[in-house]
Design a protein around this motif. Structure first.
Motif, short mmCIF file in Angstrom:
data_model
loop_
_atom_site.label_atom_id
_atom_site.label_comp_id
_atom_site.label_asym_id
_atom_site.label_seq_id
_atom_site.Cartn_x
_atom_site.Cartn_y
_atom_site.Cartn_z
N ASP A 6 26.71 -15.05 20.11
CA ASP A 6 25.90 -15.46 20.89
C ASP A 6 24.63 -15.79 20.46
O ASP A 6 23.65 -15.77 21.29
CB ASP A 6 26.24 -14.70 22.19
CG ASP A 6 27.39 -14.82 22.93
OD1 ASP A 6 27.86 -15.77 22.91
OD2 ASP A 6 27.87 -13.98 23.61
N GLY A 7 24.52 -16.44 19.45
CA GLY A 7 23.20 -16.79 18.69
C GLY A 7 22.27 -15.46 18.05
O GLY A 7 21.18 -15.99 17.55
N CYS A 55 25.28 -8.18 21.71
CA CYS A 55 25.39 -9.29 20.60
C CYS A 55 25.12 -9.10 19.29
O CYS A 55 25.58 -9.56 18.24
CB CYS A 55 24.58 -10.53 21.47
SG CYS A 55 25.36 -10.98 22.89
N LYS A 88 20.45 -17.14 24.00
CA LYS A 88 19.57 -16.07 23.49
C LYS A 88 17.99 -15.96 23.94
O LYS A 88 17.54 -14.97 24.36
CB LYS A 88 19.47 -16.55 21.90
CG LYS A 88 18.77 -15.38 20.95
CD LYS A 88 18.79 -15.82 19.68
CE LYS A 88 18.04 -14.63 18.96
NZ LYS A 88 16.87 -14.66 19.03
N ASP A 124 24.01 -21.46 22.16
CA ASP A 124 23.79 -20.20 21.90
C ASP A 124 22.08 -19.94 22.02
O ASP A 124 21.55 -18.83 22.22
CB ASP A 124 24.01 -19.87 20.42
CG ASP A 124 25.63 -19.59 20.40
OD1 ASP A 124 26.25 -19.54 21.56
OD2 ASP A 124 26.21 -19.63 19.34
N ARG A 157 25.12 -19.40 30.53
CA ARG A 157 25.97 -19.12 29.33
C ARG A 157 27.46 -19.79 29.86
O ARG A 157 28.14 -20.22 29.21
CB ARG A 157 26.18 -17.64 28.87
CG ARG A 157 27.03 -17.43 27.69
CD ARG A 157 26.64 -18.45 26.59
NE ARG A 157 27.24 -17.96 25.24
CZ ARG A 157 27.47 -19.11 24.57
NH1 ARG A 157 26.41 -19.99 24.32
NH2 ARG A 157 27.72 -18.70 23.08
#
Length: 198
Positions: A98-99, A92, A71, A67, A54
């Motif tokens: 972040d997706g 998240c 994920k 993302d 990431r």
């Protein structure tokens, strides 16, 4: 004297470069071990790889991922039971980043699962969600359970857990109101913090 200084500076530079090369080699060896552990399903290794991908790492020539890849990696780590990964995935989900789509119910479930595994911050987060309730009507307020989660977090060493316990006792939320208990906890468990602030 000038020549000696130049040689010394040159020697220092060469030593630093050699140290840097050795450090990169060690990091690459470490990355190989983490990748091997991840292939074997080790949750902590999977979590580390998710974060590494990431954020990226120029020295290791790892580009920051999108993302979807993050994920996927984080889901594998969380599904392997890593409490840090469970906590991050829940965060998240709570924030829809972040997706992950925003899903407070799934977030609460993730925080609770990580808390059961001994993750103090997850216990505080789950407690805060239950203390507040709401989230578009998806999370019912349960201040008694919130209090219990704050207590678990405090027993795991969380200052935030102790602070929230003080607040619960002082306001009578989730537990009968008792200002003496609130003061006692503040005096005994938060004393280092207040002396740090002075």
């Amino acid at each position: 004297y000038l020549w000696a200084d130049d040689n010394e500076d040159c020697g220092d530079l060469i030593n630093k470069q050699n140290d840097d090369i050795a450090t990169v080699r060690k990091r690459l060896e470490g990355l190989g071990l983490v990748e091997t552990a991840a292939k074997l399903g080790h949750g902590g290794a999977l979590h580390h790889l998710a974060l590494l991908n990431r954020n990226g790492d120029e020295e290791l020539k790892i580009a920051s991922c999108d993302d979807n890849k993050f994920k996927d990696l984080l889901d594998k780590a969380a599904d392997a039971g890593d409490t840090d990964a469970l906590f991050l995935r829940a965060h998240c989900l709570l924030n829809g980043e972040d997706g992950y789509n925003r899903d407070p119910v799934m977030a609460l479930g993730g925080f609770l699962e990580a808390a059961e595994g001994g993750h103090a911050d997850a216990a505080v987060s789950a407690g805060a969600m239950l203390h507040r309730g709401g989230f578009g009507g998806t999370v019912q307020r349960d201040r008694r359970r919130a209090f219990e989660l704050y207590q678990e977090a405090a027993e795991l060493g969380s200052i935030e857990g102790w602070r929230n316990l003080v607040s619960c006792y002082a306001l009578g939320e989730g537990v009968p109101r008792c200002e003496e208990t609130a003061k006692y906890i503040a005096r005994t468990m938060l004393k280092e913090e207040s002396s740090d602030d002075s």
